[in-house]
Every structure is written in C-alpha cells, then in structure tokens.
Design an enzyme around this catalytic site. Structure first.
Site, short mmCIF file in Angstrom:
data_model
loop_
_atom_site.label_atom_id
_atom_site.label_comp_id
_atom_site.label_asym_id
_atom_site.label_seq_id
_atom_site.Cartn_x
_atom_site.Cartn_y
_atom_site.Cartn_z
N GLU A 65 0.72 -1.21 -0.03
CA GLU A 65 0.04 -0.02 -0.01
C GLU A 65 0.83 1.23 -0.11
O GLU A 65 2.12 1.25 0.61
CB GLU A 65 -0.91 0.03 1.26
CG GLU A 65 -1.87 1.01 1.53
CD GLU A 65 -2.92 1.33 0.43
OE1 GLU A 65 -2.31 1.77 -0.75
OE2 GLU A 65 -4.11 1.28 0.68
N ASP A 66 0.45 2.25 -0.53
CA ASP A 66 1.26 3.63 -0.60
C ASP A 66 1.12 4.43 0.73
O ASP A 66 2.07 4.77 1.18
CB ASP A 66 0.69 4.56 -1.64
CG ASP A 66 -0.74 5.10 -1.32
OD1 ASP A 66 -1.56 4.31 -0.57
OD2 ASP A 66 -1.29 5.74 -2.16
N PHE A 78 -0.92 16.21 4.37
CA PHE A 78 -1.23 15.79 3.02
C PHE A 78 0.13 15.69 2.44
O PHE A 78 0.66 16.70 2.14
CB PHE A 78 -2.34 16.43 2.38
CG PHE A 78 -2.82 15.68 1.19
CD1 PHE A 78 -3.85 14.67 1.30
CD2 PHE A 78 -2.36 16.19 -0.05
CE1 PHE A 78 -4.22 14.09 0.21
CE2 PHE A 78 -2.85 15.42 -1.08
CZ PHE A 78 -3.65 14.55 -1.27
P1 IMP Z 1 -7.22 5.40 4.67
O1 IMP Z 1 -8.43 4.50 4.48
O2 IMP Z 1 -7.62 6.56 5.45
O3 IMP Z 1 -6.15 4.73 5.35
O4 IMP Z 1 -6.83 5.93 3.29
C1 IMP Z 1 -5.79 5.28 2.59
C2 IMP Z 1 -5.83 5.97 1.16
O5 IMP Z 1 -5.94 7.12 1.14
C3 IMP Z 1 -4.39 5.80 0.70
O6 IMP Z 1 -4.24 4.48 -0.03
C4 IMP Z 1 -4.36 6.85 -0.33
O7 IMP Z 1 -4.98 6.77 -1.66
C5 IMP Z 1 -5.19 8.28 0.29
N1 IMP Z 1 -4.36 8.98 1.21
C6 IMP Z 1 -4.21 8.98 2.62
N2 IMP Z 1 -3.35 10.06 3.01
C7 IMP Z 1 -2.93 10.63 1.70
C8 IMP Z 1 -2.09 11.73 1.53
O8 IMP Z 1 -1.43 12.45 2.43
N3 IMP Z 1 -1.88 11.90 0.24
C9 IMP Z 1 -2.34 11.09 -0.82
N4 IMP Z 1 -3.39 10.29 -0.60
C10 IMP Z 1 -3.69 10.08 0.77
#
Ligand code: IMP
Length: 175
Positions: free
Chosen positions: A100-101, A153
């Site tokens: 995952e990123d 972000f």
């Molecule tokens: P979560 O479900 O809130 O953990 O979000 C996961 C997804 O949100 C990641 O796979 C990213 O695609 C996106 N995301 C979360 N934080 C960032 C950020 O700082 N920059 C860009 N994408 C983000």
C-alpha cells in the site's frame, strides 16, 4: 516548491531516501520469506511506484497481483471504502503481502484485510511506504513501514492530489 491545481507543496522525502529505505524493506522481506513464494497484492493506484521499486529489489520467487480501491476525495477521507477491481485468483493457503502507498485512517486497510482473511490465506502482512500514526482510527498491525509521517497531506511517488502528482519521483508535503 511545486504547485498542483490550487495547492502548493514543498519537498519532503527525497528520491534517494525513499529508494534506500525501500531497499531495506525488500531486504527484510527477502529474509523473512526465504524459501517461501509470497503473493504481493498491490493496491492501485497509489502503490504502483513503491511496489515496482520494492519487487525489483526482491529475489524471491513470488507472484504480484493488483487490486484497486478508492477512499479519498481530494484531501479528505470520505470514510467510504469500495473495492473496484481485482482479487479473482485464489489466495487460499498462500503467504500474502499487501503493498500500500499509505495507511492514513486505516479504514481502507481494515476493509481489505477482512476481505483477504475471508479467503483463507496462510499468512497476511502489510508493507506500506507511509503511515500517519496520528490519523489511525482502527488498530492495524503493519510489519513493513517505510516512513512514519505527521498527519499532513503528501503527494508524489505514486500518491496524488486529486489525480495529479503521482509521477513525482520524490515526496512533497502541503505547504
Ligand atoms: P485510509 O483509508 O484513510 O487509510 O486511506 C488510505 C488511502 O487514502 C491511501 O491509499 C491513499 O490513496 C489515500 N491517502 C491518504 N493520505 C494521503 C495523502 O497524504 N496523500 C495522498 N493520498 C492519501
């Protein structure tokens, strides 16, 4: 400093720091999975560069497959997690490494973990390039974390702002 749409971002983590950290993670995975044939499940779109760099540095005989979720709308998490595509093949009794990123709130990962565990894999671990500990809303056990970062972000190295910035070869943070 770079501008993407209406926002300004400043340099955060350099390409060389990212690549050397990924090489360390790859090394660790290579040791941990010696003699095994893991399946890397890459979460598109954000993890594509991380996954490419990671698997290039891994000499295990492994499989790589791709899935796609969406949970983000501009810079705010919607809280809605949706599976869009992938996971057709059987993962029963396989060693799975999710790539995952970023794990932000963890909601996407919790949802994915449940779906994967329902398919009876032998083991499941997570490799994420970035993790925002302050943003986590649900406990997630992450074995391989590139960088723990503040709750800000970021874009670049696969991560986007409203679809843009994924091609940047290093990470930038909102100014
Ligand atoms: P979560 O479900 O809130 O953990 O979000 C996961 C997804 O949100 C990641 O796979 C990213 O695609 C996106 N995301 C979360 N934080 C960032 C950020 O700082 N920059 C860009 N994408 C983000």
């Amino acid at each position: 400093m770079i501008n993407i749409l209406d926002k300004t971002f400043v340099p955060f983590i350099s390409r060389s720091s990212i690549e050397s950290r990924i090489a360390e993670l790859a090394d660790q995975i290579g040791k941990d999975y010696a003699g095994r044939n893991p399946v890397f499940i890459v979460v598109l779109n954000g993890a594509f560069l991380f996954a490419g760099e990671l698997v290039k540095n891994i000499s295990l005989t492994c499989e790589i497959t791709f899935i796609r979720f969406s949970s983000y709308s501009q810079t705010e998490s919607t809280g809605n997690v949706r599976q869009i595509i992938g996971m057709e093949e059987s993962i029963e009794n396989r060693d799975i490494i999710i790539v995952e990123d970023i794990v932000d709130t963890g909601l996407t990962m919790a949802h994915l973990l449940k779906q994967i565990k329902d398919r009876s894999p032998k083991s499941v671990e997570i490799a994420t390039l970035l993790h925002k500990p302050e943003a986590l809303k649900t406990p997630i056990d992450m074995r391989y974390v590139g960088f723990e970062i503040d709750n800000k972000f970021v874009v670049g190295y696969g991560l986007d702002y409203d679809g843009f910035g994924r091609n940047l070869d290093s990470l930038y943070v909102l100014a």
